[in-house]
Every structure is written in structure tokens, then in C-alpha cells.
Write a protein that holds these residues in place. Structure first.
Motif, mmCIF file in Angstrom:
data_model
loop_
_atom_site.group_PDB
_atom_site.id
_atom_site.type_symbol
_atom_site.label_atom_id
_atom_site.label_comp_id
_atom_site.label_asym_id
_atom_site.label_seq_id
_atom_site.Cartn_x
_atom_site.Cartn_y
_atom_site.Cartn_z
ATOM 1 N N VAL A 1 0.830 -1.217 0.000
ATOM 2 C CA VAL A 1 0.000 0.000 0.000
ATOM 3 C C VAL A 1 0.860 1.261 0.000
ATOM 4 N N GLY A 2 0.237 2.377 -0.381
ATOM 5 C CA GLY A 2 0.899 3.679 -0.324
ATOM 6 C C GLY A 2 0.424 4.452 0.896
ATOM 7 N N LYS A 3 0.757 5.736 0.914
ATOM 8 C CA LYS A 3 0.466 6.532 2.114
ATOM 9 C C LYS A 3 -0.792 7.389 1.981
ATOM 10 N N ASN A 4 -1.354 7.451 0.778
ATOM 11 C CA ASN A 4 -2.556 8.281 0.571
ATOM 12 C C ASN A 4 -3.816 7.491 0.900
ATOM 13 N N PRO A 5 -4.914 8.194 1.133
ATOM 14 C CA PRO A 5 -6.179 7.471 1.223
ATOM 15 C C PRO A 5 -6.507 6.854 -0.127
ATOM 16 N N GLY A 6 -7.303 5.798 -0.118
ATOM 17 C CA GLY A 6 -7.569 5.112 -1.379
ATOM 18 C C GLY A 6 -9.029 4.767 -1.592
ATOM 19 N N ILE A 7 -9.328 4.438 -2.847
ATOM 20 C CA ILE A 7 -10.619 3.861 -3.218
ATOM 21 C C ILE A 7 -10.312 2.459 -3.742
ATOM 22 N N LEU A 8 -11.083 1.488 -3.284
ATOM 23 C CA LEU A 8 -10.888 0.108 -3.723
ATOM 24 C C LEU A 8 -11.981 -0.230 -4.720
ATOM 25 N N ILE A 9 -11.595 -0.714 -5.894
ATOM 26 C CA ILE A 9 -12.612 -1.049 -6.907
ATOM 27 C C ILE A 9 -12.612 -2.554 -7.157
ATOM 28 N N SER A 10 -13.796 -3.139 -7.053
ATOM 29 C CA SER A 10 -13.947 -4.589 -7.174
ATOM 30 C C SER A 10 -14.874 -4.916 -8.340
ATOM 31 N N GLY A 11 -14.953 -6.188 -8.687
ATOM 32 C CA GLY A 11 -15.827 -6.587 -9.793
ATOM 33 C C GLY A 11 -15.060 -6.630 -11.100
ATOM 34 N N GLY B 1 -10.913 2.971 3.351
ATOM 35 C CA GLY B 1 -11.535 3.925 2.429
ATOM 36 C C GLY B 1 -12.754 3.343 1.737
ATOM 37 N N PRO B 2 -13.394 4.140 0.857
ATOM 38 C CA PRO B 2 -14.576 3.646 0.140
ATOM 39 C C PRO B 2 -14.255 2.516 -0.838
ATOM 40 N N ILE B 3 -15.274 1.696 -1.046
ATOM 41 C CA ILE B 3 -15.118 0.525 -1.919
ATOM 42 C C ILE B 3 -16.232 0.603 -2.969
ATOM 43 N N LEU B 4 -15.877 0.389 -4.218
ATOM 44 C CA LEU B 4 -16.868 0.428 -5.297
ATOM 45 C C LEU B 4 -17.049 -0.978 -5.857
ATOM 46 N N MET B 5 -18.263 -1.517 -5.726
ATOM 47 C CA MET B 5 -18.557 -2.846 -6.282
ATOM 48 C C MET B 5 -19.182 -2.631 -7.663
ATOM 49 N N THR B 6 -18.473 -3.014 -8.706
ATOM 50 C CA THR B 6 -18.984 -2.765 -10.053
ATOM 51 C C THR B 6 -19.822 -3.937 -10.564
ATOM 52 N N THR B 7 -19.652 -5.107 -9.956
ATOM 53 C CA THR B 7 -20.442 -6.269 -10.388
ATOM 54 C C THR B 7 -20.721 -7.142 -9.180
ATOM 55 N N ASN B 8 -20.896 -8.423 -9.422
ATOM 56 C CA ASN B 8 -21.249 -9.348 -8.345
ATOM 57 C C ASN B 8 -20.084 -9.574 -7.404
ATOM 58 N N CYS B 9 -20.301 -10.494 -6.493
ATOM 59 C CA CYS B 9 -19.333 -10.855 -5.464
ATOM 60 C C CYS B 9 -19.365 -9.914 -4.267
ATOM 61 N N ILE B 10 -20.585 -9.464 -3.929
ATOM 62 C CA ILE B 10 -20.773 -8.712 -2.689
ATOM 63 C C ILE B 10 -21.079 -9.710 -1.577
ATOM 64 N N VAL B 11 -20.344 -9.584 -0.487
ATOM 65 C CA VAL B 11 -20.705 -10.324 0.721
ATOM 66 C C VAL B 11 -21.443 -9.309 1.603
ATOM 67 N N PRO B 12 -22.624 -9.662 2.130
ATOM 68 C CA PRO B 12 -23.338 -8.689 2.957
ATOM 69 C C PRO B 12 -22.382 -8.030 3.953
ATOM 70 N N PRO B 13 -22.298 -6.680 3.890
ATOM 71 C CA PRO B 13 -21.233 -5.995 4.641
ATOM 72 C C PRO B 13 -21.487 -5.915 6.141
ATOM 73 N N ARG B 14 -20.401 -5.798 6.880
ATOM 74 C CA ARG B 14 -20.482 -5.508 8.317
ATOM 75 C C ARG B 14 -20.865 -4.048 8.468
ATOM 76 N N ASP B 15 -21.512 -3.743 9.588
ATOM 77 C CA ASP B 15 -21.891 -2.348 9.841
ATOM 78 C C ASP B 15 -20.669 -1.443 9.888
ATOM 79 N N SER B 16 -19.546 -2.018 10.303
ATOM 80 C CA SER B 16 -18.340 -1.193 10.486
ATOM 81 C C SER B 16 -17.873 -0.536 9.188
#
Ligand code: FSO
Ligand code: SF4
Length: 541
Positions: free
Chosen positions: A224-234, A295-310
Motif C-alpha cells: 500500500v501507499g500513504k494516501n487514502p484510497g478507493i478500492l474497486i472490485s468486480g 476507504g470507500p469501496i466500489l462494487m462494479t459487479t457481483n461478489c458482494i458479501v453482505p457488509p459488516r456495519d463497520s
């Protein structure tokens, strides 16, 4: 509810109270109803085409998006699914008026949405087909078409489409309503589905490589780097492109997750300085990993696991994906999506926690491998490479999938793994070394890039002057989870590939008779122990 479309189905037979995936009975019912009205719409569009009428691209897209929405782990949002049912009924109503002799169409084509939807859903689900072999074949075809829809939709996002694929998709889905079709008819349609699976994957390959270049050998950072990030999945590369464009100069980095990893292999994405690396592993480990990402996560397609409240407030969806309570970023094919909410959100977050360091290597799609063809052919001729083992497909939660890690580790040192899809996470961080500079794990990309593996096999067959693809030194030990793997399997069967081993368990939706057809005609088999399977694959020395 009754759902048995994925490998993790309860007790290897069917989810009846609650999905192992987290899908509840209300959502399951609305998904069943969405499939039903989409089948009805397809009966209407197919009748129109037979009359010589044209069907608008918007309708084709509605069909593929509806099916994609019902793929495992894509959309848990009941309201969003009901909205799709309403829209489909409306489109169908208008088209139905144009059909000559519409009265002969199946009930699904004529149903106008009247009455209680949950009660209707209960009558039209999987078990509505009483004969278990017909049900098995109808569902096998439907799941293949769901996978094909996903791939078509990704091509559509890059403004590419293939009218033949759409027309087939709709004809085949409509055929699952046709009580006059015999089991033999449906077996033939299953193979035809594989034919269009090849065509659909070729379409997506062309769309991706025309837009972003041919994947090339690439080292991908897993730190990882030192900046905040966005994670993109799918799987949606167009979404990634828009996200990368919009994050330039914002101080926010972009990381890929799971099936988005292969985006790093495309030349077009290498120009973005904030495209830092891949974070985490396959989809099923996301609870811990999304929490640690910060950081925020972007789900572009399937493979979502019902998220934790955290971290639920950091989970965003787009396209066919949806989860109740998570923000959905709108935008259809050809439209610009606005990711500013994610970027603003990321700026308030801490940088990701480091899970691991180092790099993994991939990018062995067809153009890259064929550019190394001389080296590969030489290695095969000299005996340096004894066999290729195709281990494409999916990863999943089941402990029994450790088999694939153990199998990869135990392979003879002169065997090379060809992979695609998230199955790779079972062995892509093991240091399996190389053979004369050719890595022992060649990752072609996402599951749709299994197409590349087929292109490579066909090319090798030509180079070696063989009659039959099965004479190549390639064996198939494939892991499956959801419906995109079904279309990949049907595509391989259509190409004539025999003796595919499929695990960790065979699909619950194969009735004993349908499984027998696949075993007798194609040599499909399950998996055994690592030792037994190695002996089977390599015992010929
Ligand atoms: Fe994996 Fe999920 Fe690509 Fe599937 S991420 S399991 S086969 O959706 O699509 O390989
Ligand atoms: Fe069960 Fe799989 Fe259906 Fe989810 S998608 S309900 S886990 S069979």
C-alpha cells in the motif's frame, strides 16, 4: 425460496430458508419473478424477430442487465429488483401489442403484473418445472445465459454489442418456457449456448483490447501507499477507467480488488500515477479486508458479501450490483458516472492498512502468450514443459477449496498452470518459480479471459499440427462458484474440450441423468484427492 444456482448452495442441494450467500427469501422471490418476466419479454422479442421486426438495443440491454442482476452476490436490493420487474413489464406490454397472434405466446409473455407478486413468484420459481431433467437443463441453460449476459453487459459498457448474441440469448431464454421441447432438444440448446458463450467472450475480448490495448506481462504491487484510497472490485473496466480519470490530482489512490486485479495488465491503465496496486484476495475474504482498507469501496459487479456495519457506509455499488442501504452510483452504457461522492469520502479516510508486501505477475492473455509462442513451443518440444494445467474459474469460502492450493504446490515442476478468474488467489502468491523464464502460473486475467486460454489452446493445436484439441498436453482442473463459470464451461464443451474436472463439487442443478450425459459425452468429472488426481493427470509419465 429455492435456489441452487451456485456451488455453495446449502447441503449441495439447494438453499430453502436463507441463501448461504446471505440472500433472504423475499429477495430470492423477486429474483425469481424478475427471471420469469425476463423470460416472458424474451418470448415476445423472439416472436417479433421471427416476424421480421427489429428489436431495439435498449431492450437487449434490459434483458442482459436483468439476468446479471440475478447472478449470485450481485444484487440484494429488493426495491431495485422490483423496479426492474416493473420496467420489464412496461416494455413487454408495449412490444406485445406488435406481435401477431400474441395469444399463443407462453403465459410468462402475457402476464401483466396483476396480483400479489410474492404469490406469483412462488408459482414460477425453479421448482415450477416438475420433471427433474427438464428442470436441470432449463436451469443449466439459464445460468449459462446469466454468465453470457454479464459478459455482454461489460462489452456494452464499451459500446460494443453483437446482435447475434443478443438474439440467441433471448431465443434460448424463451425456449426455457417451451413445454414442447424434449430433453434432447435442451441438450442441443445447451451446447448452442456454449457456442454463443465463445462468441460473447470474443466480443468482450475485442471490446477490452480495442479500448485498453492487449494485456502484457506486468508486476502488480500488493502493498500500500500513504494516501487514502478507493478500492474497486468486480469486472467492469469502463467503471475503473472513469474512476481513474476522476481521481487524477485529488490525492486519492486507486486499488483493485479480486477480479479487478487484471486491469493492471492493460497498457491504457498504466499511465495513471495513482493506480497503486491490488489489495487483498478473492471476493470471499472481503469482510476483513474491506474493514482494513479504511476507504470507500466500489462494487462494479457481483461478489458482494453482505457488509459488516463497520464499513457498510463505505460500500458503494454501481451497474447491476446493489445492496440495501449502500449508495448506488447511477449511469448506463455510454453515460459518464459521477464518482465525486467516493472521492470526497476517501479524503476523509485513513490510508489502507498494509496486508502484505511484494508483487505478483500476470498479463498472460492470448496476445502476450502468442508473442512468446516460439519459446513455449520449444519448451514443450524439449520436454521442459510436460503439461499445462488449466486451473481457471472461481474461488470460494469452502474449506475443500484448499485442494487447489495443495494441488498447485504438489504439481510436478515441469507443469505450468494456466489460469483466469478469481480461482488464481488459491496459488498466485506461492512462489512456484519458472521454467526457462516462463512463470509456472500464467494468469490470463478475469474469468471472461478464459477465452484467451481457448485461443492459446487452438493456436498450439495449429502449431503442433494436431487434429483434436484434446491431443494437446493440456489438462483441465477447473473450480467453479457462480454462473459466469457455467458459460465458461459450456464454451469449453462447445470447443470440444473433453475430460474437464470440475470442483470442489459438481453443480447441484445437474440431475443424475443430465450429469450422466455430461460424463458420457464429455468425460466431465469431479475432483478426488490431490494424490489421486495428480496420478490421473500425470500418471502417463
Ligand atoms: Fe470470481 Fe466472483 Fe470472475 Fe465470478 S469474482 S467468482 S466466476 O464472480 O466472476 O471469477
Ligand atoms: Fe444459495 Fe447460491 Fe442461491 Fe445464494 S446464490 S441462495 S448461496 S444457491
Amino acid at each position: 425460496m429455492f435456489c441452487y444456482q451456485c456451488q455453495e448452495t446449502a447441503g449441495c442441494t439447494g438453499c430453502t430458508r436463507m441463501g448461504v450467500c446471505g440472500k433472504g427469501p423475499e429477495v430470492a422471490a423477486m429474483q425469481d419473478l424478475l427471471v420469469y418476466v425476463t423470460r416472458g419479454l424474451c418470448a415476445v422479442t423472439t416472436a417479433l424477430r421471427e416476424q421480421g421486426a427489429a428489436v431495439e438495443a435498449q431492450v437487449d440491454r434490459l434483458v442482459t442487465e436483468n439476468l446479471f442482476t440475478t447472478i449470485t452476490n450481485a444484487n440484494f436490493d429488493q426495491q431495485a429488483i422490483e423496479e426492474r420487474i416493473r420496467e420489464t413489464l412496461e416494455v413487454k406490454r408495449a412490444l406485445l401489442e406488435q406481435v401477431q397472434g400474441a395469444g399463443t405466446l407462453p403465459e410468462a409473455a402475457l402476464w401483466d403484473g396483476a396480483g400479489d407478486w410474492p404469490a406469483k413468484a412462488a408459482q414460477v420459481g425453479v421448482l415450477a418445472t416438475r420433471d427433474e431433467d427438464i428442470r436441470s437443463l432449463r436451469e443449466l441453460i439459464t445460468y449459462g445465459l446469466k454468465g453470457l449476459s454479464a459478459y455482454s453487459k461489460h462489452a456494452n459498457a464499451l459500446l460494443c454489442s453483437d446482435g447475434e448474441v443478443d438474439a440467441f440469448l433471448q431465443r434460448a431464454l424463451a425456449a426455457t418456457l417451451d413445454d414442447s421441447l424434449t430433453a434432447d432438444d435442451l441438450v442441443a440448446l445447451t451446447l448452442e449456448t456454449g457456442k454463443y458463450g465463445v462468441q460473447g467472450m470474443a466480443l468482450l475480448d475485442k471490446a477490452n483490447t480495442s479500448a485498453y490495448g492487449n494485456p502484457e506481462i506486468t508486476k502488480v504491487n500488493i502493498g500500500v501507499g500513504k494516501n487514502p484510497g478507493i478500492l474497486i472490485s468486480g469486472h467492469d473496466l469502463r467503471d475503473l477507467e472513469m474512476l481513474l480519470e476522476q481521481t487524477q490530482g485529488t490525492g486519492v489512490d486507486v486499488y483493485t480488488h479480486s477480479e479487478m486485479l487484471p486491469a493492471h495488465y492493460y497498457p491504457a491503465f498504466k499511465k495513471y500515477p495513482n493506480f497503486v496496486g491490488n489489495y487483498g484476495n478473492a471476493w470471499w475474504k472481503q469482510k476483513e479486508e474491506f474493514e482494513a482498507f479504511h476507504g470507500p469501496i466500489l462494487m462494479t459487479t457481483n461478489c458482494i458479501v453482505p457488509p459488516r456495519d463497520s464499513y457498510k457506509d463505505r460500500l458503494y455499488t454501481t451497474g447491476a450490483a446493489g445492496f440495501p442501504g449502500c449508495k448506488h452510483i447511477p449511469g448506463g452504457a455510454g453515460e459518464k458516472k459521477d464518482f465525486s461522492a467516493l472521492i470526497a469520502h476517501a479524503k476523509k479516510c485513513a490510508p489502507p492498512a498494509e496486508l502484505e508486501t511484494g508483487a505478483i505477475v500476470g498479463g498472460f492473455a492470448h496476445a502476450q502468450v502468442l508473442s512468446l509462442a516460439d519459446q513455449v513451443v520449444e519448451a514443450v518440444k524439449s520436454g521442459a514443459i510436460r503439461k499445462f494445467v488449466v486451473m481457471a474459474g472461481c474461488d470460494g469460502r469452502a474449506k475443500s477449496r484448499d485442494y487447489y492450493t495443495e494441488f498447485a504446490k504438489a504439481l510436478p515442476k515441469d507443469a505450468v498452470i494456466l489460469t483466469a478468474g478469481c480461482a488464481k488467489y488459491k496459488y498466485n502468491k506461492l512462489d512456484l518459480g519458472d521454467i526457462g523464464g516462463i512463470p509456472r502460473v500464467l494468469d490470463a486475467g478475469q474469468c471472461n479471459d478464459s477465452y484467451s486460454l481457448a485461443v492459446i489452446a487452438l493456436k498450439l493445436k495449429e502449431v503442433f499440427g494436431l487434429e483434436d484439441i484434446n491431443e494437446l498436453p493440456i489438462v483441465y482442473n477447473i473450480a467453479w462458484y457462480e454462473q459466469k463459470a457455467v458459460i465458461v464451461l459450456l464454451a469449453l464443451l462447445y470447443l470440444g474440450v473433453k475430460n474437464i474436472h470440475l470442483g470442489p463439487t459438481l453443480p447441484a442443478f445437474l440431475s443424475p441423468n443430465v450429469a450422466k450425459v455430461l460424463v458420457e459425452n464429455f468425460g466431465i468429472a469431479g475432483i478426488g484427492s490431490v494424490e489421486d488426481d495428480l496420478a490421473l493427470f500425470f500418471g502417463d509419465g
